[in-house]
Structures are given as structure tokens and as C-alpha cells.
Write a protein that holds these residues in place. Structure first.
Motif, PDB file in Angstrom:
ATOM      1  N   GLY A   1      18.789  32.607  28.870  1.00 18.45           N
ATOM      2  CA  GLY A   1      19.726  33.146  29.866  1.00 18.45           C
ATOM      3  C   GLY A   1      19.006  33.705  31.079  1.00 18.45           C
ATOM      4  O   GLY A   1      19.433  33.497  32.223  1.00 18.45           O
ATOM      5  N   SER A   2      17.893  34.401  30.858  1.00 18.15           N
ATOM      6  CA  SER A   2      17.182  34.978  32.012  1.00 18.15           C
ATOM      7  C   SER A   2      16.521  33.876  32.841  1.00 18.15           C
ATOM      8  O   SER A   2      16.486  33.962  34.073  1.00 18.15           O
ATOM      9  CB  SER A   2      16.171  36.045  31.564  1.00 18.15           C
ATOM     10  OG  SER A   2      15.123  35.469  30.834  1.00 18.15           O
TER      11      SER A   2
ATOM     12  N   PHE B   1      16.806  30.816  37.837  1.00 15.28           N
ATOM     13  CA  PHE B   1      17.007  29.520  38.494  1.00 15.28           C
ATOM     14  C   PHE B   1      18.233  29.555  39.419  1.00 15.28           C
ATOM     15  O   PHE B   1      18.170  29.128  40.579  1.00 15.28           O
ATOM     16  CB  PHE B   1      17.163  28.418  37.436  1.00 15.28           C
ATOM     17  CG  PHE B   1      17.529  27.084  38.006  1.00 15.28           C
ATOM     18  CD1 PHE B   1      16.556  26.239  38.524  1.00 15.28           C
ATOM     19  CD2 PHE B   1      18.864  26.672  38.063  1.00 15.28           C
ATOM     20  CE1 PHE B   1      16.903  25.005  39.083  1.00 15.28           C
ATOM     21  CE2 PHE B   1      19.207  25.441  38.618  1.00 15.28           C
ATOM     22  CZ  PHE B   1      18.228  24.610  39.125  1.00 15.28           C
ATOM     23  N   LEU B   2      19.360  30.081  38.927  1.00 11.19           N
ATOM     24  CA  LEU B   2      20.600  30.065  39.721  1.00 11.19           C
ATOM     25  C   LEU B   2      20.456  30.907  40.982  1.00 11.19           C
ATOM     26  O   LEU B   2      20.954  30.533  42.050  1.00 11.19           O
ATOM     27  CB  LEU B   2      21.780  30.585  38.880  1.00 11.19           C
ATOM     28  CG  LEU B   2      22.226  29.679  37.729  1.00 11.19           C
ATOM     29  CD1 LEU B   2      23.246  30.389  36.848  1.00 11.19           C
ATOM     30  CD2 LEU B   2      22.808  28.354  38.249  1.00 11.19           C
ATOM     31  N   ILE B   3      19.760  32.036  40.872  1.00 15.23           N
ATOM     32  CA  ILE B   3      19.593  32.894  42.051  1.00 15.23           C
ATOM     33  C   ILE B   3      18.561  32.301  43.010  1.00 15.23           C
ATOM     34  O   ILE B   3      18.778  32.254  44.227  1.00 15.23           O
ATOM     35  CB  ILE B   3      19.210  34.340  41.625  1.00 15.23           C
ATOM     36  CG1 ILE B   3      20.363  34.996  40.839  1.00 15.23           C
ATOM     37  CG2 ILE B   3      18.813  35.194  42.841  1.00 15.23           C
ATOM     38  CD1 ILE B   3      21.659  35.211  41.626  1.00 15.23           C
ATOM     39  N   ASN B   4      17.462  31.805  42.464  1.00 14.51           N
ATOM     40  CA  ASN B   4      16.381  31.312  43.347  1.00 14.51           C
ATOM     41  C   ASN B   4      16.638  29.918  43.914  1.00 14.51           C
ATOM     42  O   ASN B   4      16.208  29.609  45.012  1.00 14.51           O
ATOM     43  CB  ASN B   4      15.035  31.307  42.602  1.00 14.51           C
ATOM     44  CG  ASN B   4      14.560  32.725  42.326  1.00 14.51           C
ATOM     45  OD1 ASN B   4      14.825  33.628  43.119  1.00 14.51           O
ATOM     46  ND2 ASN B   4      13.858  32.918  41.217  1.00 14.51           N
ATOM     47  N   GLU B   5      17.333  29.075  43.153  1.00 15.68           N
ATOM     48  CA  GLU B   5      17.425  27.655  43.550  1.00 15.68           C
ATOM     49  C   GLU B   5      18.825  27.203  43.949  1.00 15.68           C
ATOM     50  O   GLU B   5      19.003  26.046  44.305  1.00 15.68           O
ATOM     51  CB  GLU B   5      16.952  26.744  42.399  1.00 15.68           C
ATOM     52  CG  GLU B   5      15.607  27.098  41.792  1.00 15.68           C
ATOM     53  CD  GLU B   5      14.450  26.774  42.714  1.00 15.68           C
ATOM     54  OE1 GLU B   5      14.593  25.873  43.552  1.00 15.68           O
ATOM     55  OE2 GLU B   5      13.409  27.452  42.582  1.00 15.68           O
ATOM     56  N   THR B   6      19.840  28.048  43.785  1.00 13.42           N
ATOM     57  CA  THR B   6      21.200  27.640  44.164  1.00 13.42           C
ATOM     58  C   THR B   6      21.840  28.775  44.971  1.00 13.42           C
ATOM     59  O   THR B   6      21.233  29.830  45.148  1.00 13.42           O
ATOM     60  CB  THR B   6      22.094  27.363  42.920  1.00 13.42           C
ATOM     61  OG1 THR B   6      22.525  28.608  42.356  1.00 13.42           O
ATOM     62  CG2 THR B   6      21.381  26.547  41.859  1.00 13.42           C
TER      63      THR B   6
ATOM     64  N   VAL C   1      26.162  35.365  40.441  1.00 21.31           N
ATOM     65  CA  VAL C   1      26.025  35.420  38.984  1.00 21.31           C
ATOM     66  C   VAL C   1      26.407  36.802  38.470  1.00 21.31           C
ATOM     67  O   VAL C   1      25.886  37.813  38.956  1.00 21.31           O
ATOM     68  CB  VAL C   1      24.565  35.121  38.556  1.00 21.31           C
ATOM     69  CG1 VAL C   1      24.413  35.235  37.046  1.00 21.31           C
ATOM     70  CG2 VAL C   1      24.125  33.747  39.034  1.00 21.31           C
ATOM     71  N   LEU C   2      27.304  36.832  37.483  1.00 20.74           N
ATOM     72  CA  LEU C   2      27.531  38.062  36.719  1.00 20.74           C
ATOM     73  C   LEU C   2      26.912  37.850  35.335  1.00 20.74           C
ATOM     74  O   LEU C   2      27.312  36.936  34.606  1.00 20.74           O
ATOM     75  CB  LEU C   2      29.022  38.357  36.563  1.00 20.74           C
ATOM     76  CG  LEU C   2      29.341  39.512  35.586  1.00 20.74           C
ATOM     77  CD1 LEU C   2      28.795  40.840  36.095  1.00 20.74           C
ATOM     78  CD2 LEU C   2      30.837  39.620  35.340  1.00 20.74           C
ATOM     79  N   ASN C   3      25.962  38.686  34.996  1.00 22.90           N
ATOM     80  CA  ASN C   3      25.303  38.621  33.690  1.00 22.90           C
ATOM     81  C   ASN C   3      26.006  39.584  32.741  1.00 22.90           C
ATOM     82  O   ASN C   3      26.002  40.788  32.944  1.00 22.90           O
ATOM     83  CB  ASN C   3      23.832  39.026  33.886  1.00 22.90           C
ATOM     84  CG  ASN C   3      23.062  39.120  32.584  1.00 22.90           C
ATOM     85  OD1 ASN C   3      23.530  38.663  31.547  1.00 22.90           O
ATOM     86  ND2 ASN C   3      21.863  39.711  32.653  1.00 22.90           N
TER      87      ASN C   3
ATOM     88  N   ASN D   1      18.915  41.144  44.177  1.00 19.79           N
ATOM     89  CA  ASN D   1      19.585  40.126  44.979  1.00 19.79           C
ATOM     90  C   ASN D   1      21.099  40.418  45.025  1.00 19.79           C
ATOM     91  O   ASN D   1      21.708  40.655  43.974  1.00 19.79           O
ATOM     92  CB  ASN D   1      19.329  38.735  44.362  1.00 19.79           C
ATOM     93  CG  ASN D   1      19.786  37.639  45.275  1.00 19.79           C
ATOM     94  OD1 ASN D   1      20.977  37.512  45.579  1.00 19.79           O
ATOM     95  ND2 ASN D   1      18.855  36.844  45.737  1.00 19.79           N
ATOM     96  N   PRO D   2      21.714  40.417  46.231  1.00 18.71           N
ATOM     97  CA  PRO D   2      23.148  40.750  46.312  1.00 18.71           C
ATOM     98  C   PRO D   2      24.047  39.748  45.580  1.00 18.71           C
ATOM     99  O   PRO D   2      25.215  40.048  45.324  1.00 18.71           O
ATOM    100  CB  PRO D   2      23.429  40.730  47.820  1.00 18.71           C
ATOM    101  CG  PRO D   2      22.258  40.078  48.467  1.00 18.71           C
ATOM    102  CD  PRO D   2      21.087  40.196  47.536  1.00 18.71           C
ATOM    103  N   ARG D   3      23.521  38.565  45.212  1.00 11.10           N
ATOM    104  CA  ARG D   3      24.344  37.584  44.486  1.00 11.10           C
ATOM    105  C   ARG D   3      24.296  37.799  42.974  1.00 11.10           C
ATOM    106  O   ARG D   3      24.884  37.032  42.215  1.00 11.10           O
ATOM    107  CB  ARG D   3      23.894  36.162  44.835  1.00 11.10           C
ATOM    108  CG  ARG D   3      24.218  35.773  46.292  1.00 11.10           C
ATOM    109  CD  ARG D   3      23.954  34.304  46.560  1.00 11.10           C
ATOM    110  NE  ARG D   3      22.541  33.995  46.597  1.00 11.10           N
ATOM    111  CZ  ARG D   3      21.901  33.248  45.716  1.00 11.10           C
ATOM    112  NH1 ARG D   3      22.546  32.707  44.698  1.00 11.10           N
ATOM    113  NH2 ARG D   3      20.605  33.025  45.841  1.00 11.10           N
TER     114      ARG D   3
END
Ligand code: NAD
Ligand code: DAU
Length: 360
Positions: A8-9, A14-19, A23-25, A44-46
Motif C-alpha cells: 500500500g505504501s 507511486f500514485l502521488i509521485n507519478e500520477t 489519495v485518502l489512505n 503533499n496536498p494530494r
């Protein structure tokens, strides 16, 4: 869900850095969950985090209403086979009841979405090749049509959750996808699993425990390749389908252990500072690190071989692992050498108790 765990991490990084996704974890933070694995993206604000147990439908419903997801990626689980033999209850609770609860909360949320959002919504359940059981004495591979035949309480609980997810698609029309992947390895892997356990025991000059004769075979998948695979499935996968994700990379356990021992020796030759930081490893290397290998009792119900046929995933989604095993396992060993603070912090009292009860 389960974004503070190993896979998951990697997926969230990946989702934050590459897309461009938000994301809500959602993670309970069990012994296996560690927010330190997300330090590089936590500001990261996302990215947002909520400490929630997937068995708690009120807290989950609240998270859905606040975040309004268009995709659920479900990775929260109890994941260690040996712990499922020691105490199956938590596996039944999280993997089966928790998945049921998440499906119900998702269904209620999805049902009230406008038609367009409803059509593009996806629920992706991340599962395991262990649901297929054992490939003992054959050259077969697990395909998406291999009948389920789980052996351990862990794999039976995952098989059960897969069946629930499929039923929620067939009965209620929930747009689901399922992936069944092989053994992951890479950075931030909790050191109860074979590869990190062997690296850290070698650095501490401790025995390297090999179950049985070490002839068991696993198909090793680099976790960063897996994260990309999950993203492909979400974007290109067909609703209601399952996809196998593997590394096309079968190894007997004993050969993995010997490979790690050799890589550590090579790192010590390249960098003399390591002998000062890890004096017990230096002493072991002088004797030959392989002399630390200790054969211990087999796991009860032990599966001999897992291996994945990725034809469907490759052909339909264009999935290809980026890294070769040689490169990725070397990067993994180097990561543990360079990130002592991370692994020291997870080897707390409860970890020591687990290791003592499991191996001593
Ligand atoms: P992990 O044990 O490292 O992490 C699991 C995460 O789930 C942790 O952060 C934990 O805190 C969280 N969690 C556990 N119970 C929870 C609950 N009730 N509510 C909310 N969060 C909870 O696991 P992993 O290795 O990252 O595996 C992720 C998923 O992938 C699991 O579903 C596992 O079955 C599957 N899988 C793992 C592998 C592998 O090699 N690691 C291979 C195939 C499939
Ligand atoms: O195949 C996918 C599965 O891979 C996932 O579903 C599980 O969540 C994940 O934990 C992993 O399960 P394994 O049981 O295969 O992984 P583990 O690292 O525990 O063990 C790998 C192999 O090494 C297995 O054959 C058992 C053996 N082993 C393991 C440990 C911890 C040893 O020989 N010695 C050990 O000390």
C-alpha cells in the motif's frame, strides 16, 4: 485501504509521485502499518490519512462521504501466513468480515452516485496467488482460471474475500476488479517476511532460518512494478475480471537466501564503513555468511511452489515489469543498508516477541 503497509505504501508513493490522483489512505495501523513509509509524500496536498478499521462501518462511511472516491483500492489485510497459523482470528475478522464491511459501505456510497460517476467507479481488490494453492511436482502455472484451493488460514481468508468481491459484482453490479499477485519484495518490507528477515539477520550475524530444505519455490515480484501494475488494472482492466500479476521470476528459497548473503558480502567489500556499522555481519562474512543458514521446521500445510502465468495481464493491459531481479534485489539490499532508522523503529517489543515465539 492498507496504505501504511508494504504494498500500500509503495502504491501511494507511486500514485502521488507519478500520477495526478488525490489519495485518502485508510489504515488501522496494526503492527504492520507504518506511516514512516510515507514520510516522503506525507506533506503533499494530494495526500490524506485517516486511522480507520475497515470493520468499522460508521468510520468508513464517514471517510467515503468526506473524500468522495471514484476508485477504491483495497489492500488492508492481515498478510503473514505464519501469524495466521499462530492465530487465525484476526485474519477472519479483517480479511473476511472487513472486506464484507468495505463492500457494503462501498455499495451504499456507489448506489447514490450520479449515473456517470457510477459507471466510471471501480473497486479494486488486491489478492494473492496463494488462493490457487500449490503447484507441487508440476511445471504448471497459475492462470486466472485455476480453481481455488487455499491451504493456510491466511490464503483461505483471502479466497473467501475474493468470492465476496465477485458476488458483490454479480449480485449487486458493483464494478469490481481483482488482482492475484505473487510474492512482493522491495523497500519498506516488514522484517517478518523472508527477504527482509534474511537481510537483517545477516546484518546482525544471526541465524538465517530456512524452512524445511529450502526447496520451496516462489515467484518474486518487485513491489514498485506491482504498484504500476495496479494502476494499469484500474485504468484498463475489464470490470468483473481477475488478473494475475507475477514477476516471471521463480526462485527456490535457499537460492534467494544465498543470493542475499552474497550481495551483502559484495556491499561490505565496496564500502568499508559497513564493517564499522555492522560488526556482527563483518564477523559472519569472515566465516562466510552462508554458514549462518539454519534449517528449521517446515510450515504446517506448506505450499511447495507458486508460479504465475501472466499472459492475460501482459496481453490485455500491456503489463511488463520494469526492473530485472538482479537490479531490484540489489536495490533492496542497499535500501536496508541505507535505512537503518526505518527498520530499527519497526523491530519493537511486539516484533521481538513474535520472532522469539516463532523461531526460538
Ligand atoms: P502488510 O501486512 O504489509 O500491510 C497491511 C496493511 O493493512 C497495514 O498497513 C495494516 O495496518 C493494514 N490493516 C490491517 N488490518 C486492517 C484493518 N482491519 N483496517 C484497516 N487497515 C488494516 O501487507 P502487504 O504485504 O502490503 O499486502 C497488501 C495486500 O496485498 C494484502 O491484501 C495481501 O493479502 C496482498 N498480497 C501481498 C503480497 C506480498 O507479497 N506482500 C502478495 C500477494 C498479495
Ligand atoms: O504468494 C503471495 C504471498 O507471499 C502473499 O499473499 C503473502 O501476504 C506474503 O506474505 C507472501 O507469503 P509467503 O508465505 O510466500 O512469504 P514469506 O516471506 O513469509 O515466505 C516466503 C517463503 O520463505 C515461504 O516458502 C516460506 C519461507 N520462509 C519464510 C520465513 C519467514 C523461510 O524459509 N524462512 C522464514 O523465516
Amino acid at each position: 485501504t492498507g496504505g501504511a503497509g508494504f504494498i500500500g505504501s509503495a502504491l501511494i508513493r507511486f500514485l502521488i509521485n507519478e500520477t495526478s490522483h488525490n489519495v485518502l489512505n485508510v489504515d488501522k495501523l496494526t503492527y504492520a502499518g507504518n506511516l514512516d513509509s510515507l514520510k516522503c509524500i506525507e506533506k503533499n496536498p494530494r495526500y490524506q490519512f485517516r486511522q480507520v478499521d475497515i470493520c468499522n462501518d460508521v468510520a468508513l462511511t464517514d471517510a467515503f462521504n468526506a473524500f468522495e472516491p471514484n476508485v477504491v483500492m483495497h489492500l488492508a489485510a492481515e498478510s503473514h501466513v505464519d501469524r495466521s497459523i499462530d492465530g487465525p482470528a484476526a485474519f477472519i475478522e479483517t480479511n473476511i468480515v472487513g472486506t464484507y464491511n468495505l463492500l457494503e459501505v462501498t455499495r451504499r456510497y456507489w448506489a447514490q452516485l450520479p449515473e456517470k460517476s457510477k459507471a466510471s467507479f471501480r473497486f479494486h481488490h488486491i489478492s494473492t496467488d496463494e488462493v490457487y494453492g500449490d503447484l507441487d511436482n508440476t511445471l504448471d502455472l497459475f492462470t486466472e482460471d485455476t480453481p481455488y484451493d487455499p491451504s493456510s488460514p491466511y490464503s483461505a481468508s483471502k479466497a473467501s474475500s475474493d468470492h465476496l468481491v465477485r458476488a458483490w459484482h454479480r449480485t449487486f453490479g458493483l464494478p469490481v476488479l481483482i488482482t492475484n499477485c505473487s510474492n512482493n519484495y522491495g523497500p519498506y518490507h516488514f522484517p517478518e517476511k523472508l527477504i527482509p528477515l534474511i537481510i537483517l539477520n545477516a546484518l546482525e550475524g544471526k541465524p538465517l532460518p530456512v524452512y524445511g530444505t529450502g526447496a520451496q519455490i516462489r515467484d518474486w515480484l518487485y513491489v514498485e512494478d506491482h504498484a504500476q501494475g495496479i494502476d494499469l488494472v484500474i485504468n484498463k482492466g475489464r470490470i468483473g475480471e481477475n488478473y494475475n500479476i507475477g514477476g516471471n521470476n521463480e526462485w527456490a528459497n535457499i537460492d534467494i537466501v544465498k543470493t542475499i548473503a552474497k550481495l551483502i558480502e559484495q556491499e561490505f567489500v565496496k564500502n568499508s564503513e559497513l564493517s564499522i556499522r555492522f560488526p556482527s555481519a563483518k564477523a559472519a562474512i569472515e566465516q562466510n555468511t552462508e554458514s549462518l543458514i539454519t534449517y528449521v521446521n517446515d510450515r504446517p500445510g506448506y505450499d511447495r511452489r507458486y508460479a504465475i502465468d501472466e499472459t492475460k495481464t501482459n496481453n490485455e493491459l500491456g503489463y511488463k515489469p520494469k526492473d530485472s531481479f538482479d537490479t531490484a534485489i540489489a536495490k533492496t539490499v542497499q535500501w536496508y543498508l541505507n535505512n537503518e532508522a526505518w527498520w530499527k523503529s519497526v523491530m519493537d517489543g511486539s516484533y521481538q516477541n513474535w520472532i522469539a515465539s516463532q523461531y526460538e
